[in-house]
Design a protein around this motif. Structure first.
Motif, PDB file in Angstrom:
ATOM      1  N   LEU A  57      37.419 -41.913  39.239  1.00 56.98           N
ATOM      2  CA  LEU A  57      38.125 -42.613  38.843  1.00 56.98           C
ATOM      3  C   LEU A  57      39.779 -42.525  39.430  1.00 56.98           C
ATOM      4  O   LEU A  57      39.961 -41.016  39.384  1.00 56.98           O
ATOM      5  N   SER A  58      40.868 -42.492  40.006  1.00 57.80           N
ATOM      6  CA  SER A  58      41.727 -42.436  40.660  1.00 57.80           C
ATOM      7  C   SER A  58      43.170 -43.045  39.478  1.00 57.80           C
ATOM      8  O   SER A  58      43.170 -44.065  38.899  1.00 57.80           O
ATOM      9  N   THR A  86      35.439 -32.808  36.960  1.00 63.48           N
ATOM     10  CA  THR A  86      35.711 -32.338  37.534  1.00 63.48           C
ATOM     11  C   THR A  86      37.309 -33.156  37.602  1.00 63.48           C
ATOM     12  O   THR A  86      37.410 -34.452  37.569  1.00 63.48           O
ATOM     13  N   ILE A  87      38.740 -32.711  38.082  1.00 65.69           N
ATOM     14  CA  ILE A  87      39.598 -33.138  38.437  1.00 65.69           C
ATOM     15  C   ILE A  87      40.050 -32.769  39.745  1.00 65.69           C
ATOM     16  O   ILE A  87      40.253 -31.484  39.800  1.00 65.69           O
ATOM     17  N   THR A  88      40.319 -33.779  40.787  1.00 69.59           N
ATOM     18  CA  THR A  88      40.842 -33.312  42.103  1.00 69.59           C
ATOM     19  C   THR A  88      42.387 -33.536  42.042  1.00 69.59           C
ATOM     20  O   THR A  88      42.906 -34.760  42.294  1.00 69.59           O
ATOM     21  N   CYS A  89      43.059 -32.703  42.255  1.00 69.21           N
ATOM     22  CA  CYS A  89      44.931 -32.719  42.699  1.00 69.21           C
ATOM     23  C   CYS A  89      44.629 -31.877  43.836  1.00 69.21           C
ATOM     24  O   CYS A  89      44.285 -31.365  44.629  1.00 69.21           O
ATOM     25  N   GLU A  95      37.102 -27.211  38.471  1.00 66.70           N
ATOM     26  CA  GLU A  95      36.776 -27.477  37.156  1.00 66.70           C
ATOM     27  C   GLU A  95      36.633 -27.463  36.221  1.00 66.70           C
ATOM     28  O   GLU A  95      37.488 -26.697  35.596  1.00 66.70           O
ATOM     29  N   ILE A  96      36.523 -28.656  35.003  1.00 67.73           N
ATOM     30  CA  ILE A  96      37.014 -29.033  33.537  1.00 67.73           C
ATOM     31  C   ILE A  96      36.276 -29.321  32.382  1.00 67.73           C
ATOM     32  O   ILE A  96      35.559 -30.230  32.629  1.00 67.73           O
ATOM     33  N   ARG A  97      35.404 -27.908  31.835  1.00 67.00           N
ATOM     34  CA  ARG A  97      34.574 -27.860  31.019  1.00 67.00           C
ATOM     35  C   ARG A  97      34.850 -28.802  29.889  1.00 67.00           C
ATOM     36  O   ARG A  97      36.561 -29.091  29.582  1.00 67.00           O
ATOM     37  N   GLU A  98      33.895 -29.237  28.887  1.00 64.95           N
ATOM     38  CA  GLU A  98      34.990 -29.034  27.129  1.00 64.95           C
ATOM     39  C   GLU A  98      35.690 -28.525  26.259  1.00 64.95           C
ATOM     40  O   GLU A  98      35.358 -27.147  26.819  1.00 64.95           O
ATOM     41  N   LYS A  99      37.223 -28.856  25.894  1.00 65.02           N
ATOM     42  CA  LYS A  99      37.815 -28.320  25.456  1.00 65.02           C
ATOM     43  C   LYS A  99      38.576 -27.523  26.304  1.00 65.02           C
ATOM     44  O   LYS A  99      39.368 -26.525  25.879  1.00 65.02           O
ATOM     45  N   GLU A 100      38.527 -28.134  27.884  1.00 63.41           N
ATOM     46  CA  GLU A 100      39.749 -26.578  28.985  1.00 63.41           C
ATOM     47  C   GLU A 100      40.237 -28.077  29.109  1.00 63.41           C
ATOM     48  O   GLU A 100      39.950 -28.788  28.991  1.00 63.41           O
ATOM     49  N   ARG A 106      54.276 -32.536  38.767  1.00 65.28           N
ATOM     50  CA  ARG A 106      55.170 -33.791  39.762  1.00 65.28           C
ATOM     51  C   ARG A 106      55.226 -33.148  41.400  1.00 65.28           C
ATOM     52  O   ARG A 106      55.282 -32.662  41.314  1.00 65.28           O
ATOM     53  N   GLY A 107      54.771 -34.691  41.853  1.00 64.00           N
ATOM     54  CA  GLY A 107      54.325 -34.481  43.518  1.00 64.00           C
ATOM     55  C   GLY A 107      53.940 -34.200  43.636  1.00 64.00           C
ATOM     56  O   GLY A 107      52.860 -34.651  44.716  1.00 64.00           O
ATOM     57  N   THR A 108      52.285 -34.054  43.122  1.00 63.95           N
ATOM     58  CA  THR A 108      50.923 -34.553  43.224  1.00 63.95           C
ATOM     59  C   THR A 108      50.919 -35.564  43.538  1.00 63.95           C
ATOM     60  O   THR A 108      50.271 -36.626  42.334  1.00 63.95           O
ATOM     61  N   LYS A 109      49.605 -36.617  45.079  1.00 63.01           N
ATOM     62  CA  LYS A 109      49.977 -37.465  45.122  1.00 63.01           C
ATOM     63  C   LYS A 109      48.519 -37.853  44.458  1.00 63.01           C
ATOM     64  O   LYS A 109      48.395 -39.560  44.232  1.00 63.01           O
ATOM     65  N   GLU A 110      47.643 -37.485  44.704  1.00 61.52           N
ATOM     66  CA  GLU A 110      47.146 -37.749  44.466  1.00 61.52           C
ATOM     67  C   GLU A 110      45.709 -36.928  43.144  1.00 61.52           C
ATOM     68  O   GLU A 110      45.463 -35.764  43.754  1.00 61.52           O
ATOM     69  N   VAL A 111      44.922 -37.615  42.089  1.00 61.44           N
ATOM     70  CA  VAL A 111      44.628 -36.819  40.450  1.00 61.44           C
ATOM     71  C   VAL A 111      43.371 -38.054  40.506  1.00 61.44           C
ATOM     72  O   VAL A 111      43.711 -39.248  40.740  1.00 61.44           O
ATOM     73  N   VAL A 112      41.899 -37.447  40.603  1.00 58.69           N
ATOM     74  CA  VAL A 112      40.757 -38.491  40.933  1.00 58.69           C
ATOM     75  C   VAL A 112      39.871 -37.659  39.680  1.00 58.69           C
ATOM     76  O   VAL A 112      39.724 -35.991  39.740  1.00 58.69           O
TER      77      VAL A 112
END
Length: 276
Positions: A57-58, A86-89, A95-100, A106-112
């Motif tokens: 999801l973007s 995962t969150i791709t910036c 890598e984002i695990r549970e409760k992380e 600001r300025g990050t253009k793409e977040v997936v």
């Protein structure tokens, strides 16, 4: 994206239960393969959830922000309450695990957003607010978060506050964000209660059994109301409102704040005798 406008405390006195829920509660935070967001005119906070199952999801700006991309003029905090993901910036995979969590500047253009296992999808809870400058993106695990044990068994509020986005952990413009975990046998959060006219706050309640409820207290200290919250629902607290809750069992909640300052202890405490 649902838009919620500001509320005058004198008007809120007249709200029915249905109207309170319509204006302050986000009933569905997570929906499969969707990003679900609420945009509040209270300090311009955006909150909601991203739940990728079968696809990534973007995060897009949409018409509501009138921006080229979501974080053109904003910062973002995320805490995962589901399976590993995962969150791709801008091409960098985190890598984002549970409760992380993660702070994205600001300025990050793409977040997936993506999940590792569709059978146990990630559930990314989001808070975003306007930002005046850019700070580095920082991944926050439980070891990096600042832990503050509070309360005791006698007052039924033994809990640990984990400060994820906080000046003692990392730099952000105005967003503060963290997680409070209540121990078994405790049900009260933030009682004795307070307001902070300098900042608004959003609570997201989770880790609740299906038949568990939290009675969330809100309103002016001398004109309180309650809202019954179920698992994985969020509730908005304007700066003039108290924000506390009592659960039928212990639970966990994520808090997010934005406004004039980031001083966690800048509170206008309310004496028990003054509550009505």
């Amino acid at each position: 994206m649902k838009i919620v406008y500001a509320h005058h405390p004198e008007d809120v006195k007249t709200y029915t239960t249905e109207k309170l829920r319509e204006e302050f509660v986000m009933e569905t935070v997570f929906a499969a393969d969707e990003i679900t967001l609420t945009y509040s005119h209270v300090d311009r906070i955006i909150y909601g959830g991203a739940m990728p199952v079968e696809k990534a999801l973007s995060l897009d700006a949409g018409k509501e922000l009138a921006a080229k991309y979501f974080l053109e003029r904003r910062e973002l905090g995320v805490i995962n309450v589901g399976g590993d993901g995962t969150i791709t910036c801008d091409g960098e995979v985190h890598e984002i695990r549970e409760k992380e969590g993660i702070y994205i500047g600001r300025g990050t253009k793409e977040v997936v957003f993506a999940s590792k296992d569709p059978s146990r999808p990630a559930k990314f809870y989001l808070n975003s607010c306007p930002a005046h400058t850019s700070y580095p993106t920082v991944r926050i695990n439980r070891q990096k978060a600042l832990a503050r044990p509070l309360g005791d068994n006698a007052t039924m509020n033994k809990r640990t506050i984990y400060q994820f986005i906080h000046p003692d952990v990392l730099q952000s413009c105005q967003l503060s964000m963290g997680m409070t975990v209540l121990e078994e046998g405790s049900g009260w959060n933030t009682m004795p209660c307070h307001t902070h006219e300098r900042r608004m706050e959003v609570y997201f309640y989770f880790d609740m059994a299906e038949d568990t409820r939290v009675f969330h207290m809100m309103g002016k200290p001398d004109e309180t109301r309650h809202i019954v919250m179920s698992n994985e629902q969020a509730v908005l607290s304007p700066s003039w409102s108290i924000h506390a809750g009592i659960g039928t069992r212990n639970y966990t909640f994520i808090w997010g704040m934005c406004g004039e300052n980031q001083d966690f202890d800048d509170m206008d405490h309310v004496a028990m005798k003054d509550l009505r």
